[in-house]
Design an enzyme around this catalytic site. Structure first.
Site, PDB file in Angstrom:
ATOM      1  N   VAL A  61       0.833  -1.206   0.000  1.00  0.00           N
ATOM      2  CA  VAL A  61       0.000   0.000   0.000  1.00  0.00           C
ATOM      3  C   VAL A  61       0.868   1.258   0.000  1.00  0.00           C
ATOM      4  CG1 VAL A  61      -1.638   1.352   1.375  1.00  0.00           C
ATOM      5  CG2 VAL A  61      -1.994  -1.085   1.037  1.00  0.00           C
ATOM      6  N   ASN A 110       1.908  -2.914   8.530  1.00  0.00           N
ATOM      7  CA  ASN A 110       1.061  -4.107   8.520  1.00  0.00           C
ATOM      8  C   ASN A 110       0.270  -4.228   9.829  1.00  0.00           C
ATOM      9  OD1 ASN A 110       3.867  -4.242   8.906  1.00  0.00           O
ATOM     10  ND2 ASN A 110       3.809  -6.451   9.184  1.00  0.00           N
ATOM     11  N   LEU A 127      -7.418   0.180  -2.667  1.00  0.00           N
ATOM     12  CA  LEU A 127      -6.821  -0.411  -3.874  1.00  0.00           C
ATOM     13  C   LEU A 127      -6.810  -1.933  -3.773  1.00  0.00           C
ATOM     14  CD1 LEU A 127      -3.738  -1.694  -3.329  1.00  0.00           C
ATOM     15  CD2 LEU A 127      -3.141   0.673  -3.177  1.00  0.00           C
ATOM     16  N   CYS A 161      -5.830  -9.578   3.257  1.00  0.00           N
ATOM     17  CA  CYS A 161      -6.760  -8.702   3.982  1.00  0.00           C
ATOM     18  C   CYS A 161      -8.154  -9.248   4.257  1.00  0.00           C
ATOM     19  CB  CYS A 161      -6.868  -7.376   3.260  1.00  0.00           C
ATOM     20  SG  CYS A 161      -5.314  -6.462   3.379  1.00  0.00           S
ATOM     21  N   LYS A 172      -8.377 -11.464   7.430  1.00  0.00           N
ATOM     22  CA  LYS A 172      -7.960 -10.761   8.660  1.00  0.00           C
ATOM     23  C   LYS A 172      -8.943  -9.648   9.015  1.00  0.00           C
ATOM     24  CE  LYS A 172      -4.726  -7.104   7.397  1.00  0.00           C
ATOM     25  NZ  LYS A 172      -5.528  -5.911   7.634  1.00  0.00           N
TER      26      LYS A 172
END
Ligand code: NAD
Ligand code: UGA
Length: 455
Positions: free
Chosen positions: A12, A87, A159, A272, A275
């Site tokens: 990112v 992270n 994104l 992602c 989590k």
């Protein structure tokens, strides 16, 4: 000149800052990371992540107004706006283990910002965090440094990997949450001014802090829920003779539903979705909201079911055992156009096949051999039965079966006649991404299984 610093040079931080630098030549953007190796790669010829179009953007801006540096403290202390894009994995131990977000990296970044700040700063949450994190960050900043003013904003990133540059250049929306005070509104406006240089005004949405933080978790939960919904229907299609592609296309024509994100497959992966949903489940539970928690948990359970179902299909079709058989795994990344294998369904599928005694031979155009071995070793698989090939033909040579686990375009254009000739017979092909033409492959002689399609 406004100075921006981004802590975290990952999937990112890197692309997002590169696009800000591209679109805002008058802003100096520094991306910093505690990993010196990652920073060296960003400064080198081969970037640490594979993302279509990223090389050109970085090449245009690096050294002009985009800098990658391991001197974290200097760049943070000089910046007006500090993005934090570290992270935020799932906690593996302690309170909330297996569900809650681990904010260790975030907290240490916040403490470092407090330590080195000598001028007022806007601190932007770019990482995905639990709702109410900004309150904790404010406390850490103000209790450790009362000489300067901090404004904490939530500016989650939407994104997707593989399309990151395009998503950043033309976002559906940019979301900025801030405190509803004069200072909070001023900070929101300052960040809005950055995005307004290329994002149309009606796509920049401002909300309160908690709405922005929660929107990110909700958006990922909704996206993953669509995939689990279509995957649940795919199982019913296989049981009834319906075709999931036809069903999804017709369902998606309803304007209220829409056509995107309805592709059935072997299950969603990536760092992602799982989590963030686990995080959402944990937050619901902490608020005593057990039914909403159970609802969202089910999205992950269906995803696990879909991965298991795929392995069961492979083993049961191949006469109930793959012991001693070579299975070619085409694709290891969690989706096409990325080299990222975090939480890829390929790990679970390989694990299932290895557990039944198969020898797997993996080919992926972007995931390195080291990464594949590391991922499989991390889930306890011995390497004896794992091979890594340089192309699809090598992987499939002498194999009893092929499993397609990533929708790489090159898998659509392979010479399947040549592949068939080099395989053991009967030659099975299990298409976990519905990328091949089942009819054509059956004519060649393959036994083909596609997700959610008649056999
Ligand atoms: P990543 O692991 O690729 O990058 C994080 C980087 O932060 C690492 O390079 C790490 O070394 C660095 N870091 C950690 N602690 C640090 C510290 N104290 N100081 C300096 N550097 C530090 O992670 P990512 O995929 O870029 O994700 C970052 C965040 O963005 C996560 O919260 C994730 O949920 C969210 N997100 C990710 C995506 C995606 O597509 N990957 C999309 C949207 C949001
Ligand atoms: C996802 C979201 O799409 C982003 O908006 C979000 O910012 C990001 O998570 C994040 O927070 O990290 P990403 O995981 O990079 O992005 O990629 P997706 O395109 O969402 O794909 C995720 C997984 O779902 C992949 O394994 C993909 O193959 C699978 N998928 C996707 C399907 O199985 N079917 C679909 O229709 C779409």
């Amino acid at each position: 000149m406004v100075k921006i610093c981004c802590i975290g040079a990952g999937y990112v931080g890197g692309p997002t800052m590169a696009v800000i630098a591209l679109k805002c030549p008058s802003i100096e953007v520094a991306v910093v990371d505690i990993s010196a190796a990652r920073i060296a790669a960003w400064n080198g010829d081969e970037l640490p992540i594979y993302e279509p179009g990223l090389d050109e953007v970085v090449r245009q801006c690096r050294g002009r107004n985009l800098f990658f540096s391991a001197d974290v403290e200097r760049h943070v202390s000089e910046a007006d706006i500090v993005f934090v894009s570290v992270n935020t994995p799932t906690k593996t131990r302690g309170l909330g283990a297996g569900k809650a977000a681990d904010l260790t990296y975030w907290e240490s970044a916040a403490r470092m910002i407090a330590d080195v700040s000598k001028s007022d700063k806007i601190v932007v949450e770019k990482s995905t965090v639990p709702v109410k994190t900004a309150e904790a960050i404010e406390k850490i900043l103000t209790h450790n440094c009362n000489a300067v003013n901090f404004q904490v904003l939530s500016n989650p990133e939407f994104l997707a990997e593989g399309t990151a540059v395009q998503d950043l250049l033309r976002p559906d929306r940019v979301l900025i949450g801030g405190r509803e005070t004069a200072a909070g509104r001023k900070a929101v406006d300052a960040l809005k001014d950055v995005y307004a240089r290329w994002v149309p005004a009606d796509r920049i949405v401002t909300t309160n802090l908690w709405s922005a933080e929660l929107t990110k978790l909700a958006a990922n939960a909704f996206l993953a829920q669509r995939i689990s919904s279509v995957n649940a229907i795919s199982a019913l299609c296989e049981a009834t003779g319906a075709d999931v592609s036809e069903v999804a296309a017709a369902v998606g024509m309803d304007g209220r539903i829409g056509p995107k994100f309805l592709t059935a497959g072997v299950g969603f992966g990536g760092s992602c979705f799982q989590k963030d949903i686990l995080n959402l489940v944990y937050i619901c539970e902490r608020h005593g909201l057990h039914e909403p928690a159970a609802y969202w948990k089910q999205v992950i359970e269906v995803n696990d079911y879909q991965k298991r179902r795929f392995v069961t299909r492979v083993v049961s079709s191949m006469f109930n055992t793959v012991s001693g058989k070579k299975v070619a795994v085409l694709g290891f990344a969690f989706k096409k156009d990325t080299g990222d294998s975090r939480e890829t369904p390929a790990i679970d599928v390989c694990k299932g096949l290895l557990a039944d005694g198969a020898a797997v031979c993996v080919y992926d155009p972007q995931v390195t051999e080291d990464q594949i071995r590391q991922d499989l070793a991390a889930v306890g698989e011995p390497m004896r039965q794992v091979g890594v090939a340089r192309d699809a033909y090598e992987a499939a040579g002498g194999a009893h079966a092929i499993c397609i686990l990533t929708e790489w375009d090159e898998f659509k254009a392979l010479d399947y006649r040549r592949i068939f000739d080099g395989m053991q017979k009967p030659a099975f092909l299990f298409d976990g991404r519905n990328v091949v033409d089942g009819g054509e492959l059956r004519r060649i002689g393959f036994i083909v299984y596609s997700i959610g399609k008649p056999l």
